[in-house]
Motif scaffolding. Structure first.
Motif, PDB file in Angstrom:
ATOM      1  N   SER A  32     -39.379  15.479 -13.492  1.00 20.13           N
ATOM      2  CA  SER A  32     -38.621  16.322 -12.605  1.00 20.13           C
ATOM      3  C   SER A  32     -37.376  15.674 -12.167  1.00 20.13           C
ATOM      4  CB  SER A  32     -39.627  16.318 -11.239  1.00 20.13           C
ATOM      5  OG  SER A  32     -38.829  17.080 -10.450  1.00 20.13           O
ATOM      6  N   ALA A  33     -37.297  14.212 -12.216  1.00 19.61           N
ATOM      7  CA  ALA A  33     -35.986  13.600 -11.875  1.00 19.61           C
ATOM      8  C   ALA A  33     -35.031  13.982 -12.980  1.00 19.61           C
ATOM      9  CB  ALA A  33     -36.115  12.280 -11.550  1.00 19.61           C
ATOM     10  N   SER A  34     -35.555  13.878 -14.281  1.00 16.05           N
ATOM     11  CA  SER A  34     -34.671  13.820 -15.445  1.00 16.05           C
ATOM     12  C   SER A  34     -33.981  15.487 -15.504  1.00 16.05           C
ATOM     13  CB  SER A  34     -35.467  13.606 -16.866  1.00 16.05           C
ATOM     14  OG  SER A  34     -36.082  12.368 -16.706  1.00 16.05           O
ATOM     15  N   ASP A  35     -34.865  16.365 -15.455  1.00 18.34           N
ATOM     16  CA  ASP A  35     -34.278  17.761 -15.199  1.00 18.34           C
ATOM     17  C   ASP A  35     -33.570  17.918 -14.032  1.00 18.34           C
ATOM     18  OD1 ASP A  35     -34.466  20.183 -16.454  1.00 18.34           O
ATOM     19  OD2 ASP A  35     -35.226  21.115 -14.416  1.00 18.34           O
ATOM     20  N   TYR A  36     -33.645  17.478 -12.833  1.00 15.77           N
ATOM     21  CA  TYR A  36     -32.991  17.720 -11.807  1.00 15.77           C
ATOM     22  C   TYR A  36     -31.417  17.253 -12.149  1.00 15.77           C
ATOM     23  CZ  TYR A  36     -31.041  17.400  -7.285  1.00 15.77           C
ATOM     24  OH  TYR A  36     -30.038  17.605  -6.133  1.00 15.77           O
TER      25      TYR A  36
END
Length: 88
Positions: A32-36
């Motif tokens: 999730s953090a990477s895509d954000y």
């Protein structure tokens, strides 16, 4: 420093008690953090595409967390043994 060590000890205990669940949790957050970051910093999108972010989080948690845990820690142990020395 003491709070960090307390948190790390707690995570270590969780990872030992429930390795698949801890792998899923860590990989879900990382996905999730990477895509954000990709959406907001790399693509410079006006807003966050939350359904896409949820898809990345779900894939990361399920396949990269649980799936790879089962492959590397369970299946490979059955196929190749559980030794941890260099020869293994």
């Amino acid at each position: 420093a003491a709070l960090l060590m307390f948190a790390l000890r707690g995570f270590r205990a969780f990872a030992k008690a429930a390795p698949a669940a801890s792998a899923a949790a860590v990989c879900t957050v990382k996905g999730s953090a990477s895509d954000y970051i990709a959406q907001t910093q790399v693509e410079s999108a006006a807003g966050v595409d939350w359904p896409r972010n949820a898809a990345f989080a779900a894939f990361s948690g399920l396949y990269l967390g649980v799936g790879q845990h089962l492959i590397y820690n369970r299946a490979f142990t059955v196929l190749f043994g559980s030794g941890q020395d260099l020869r293994t």
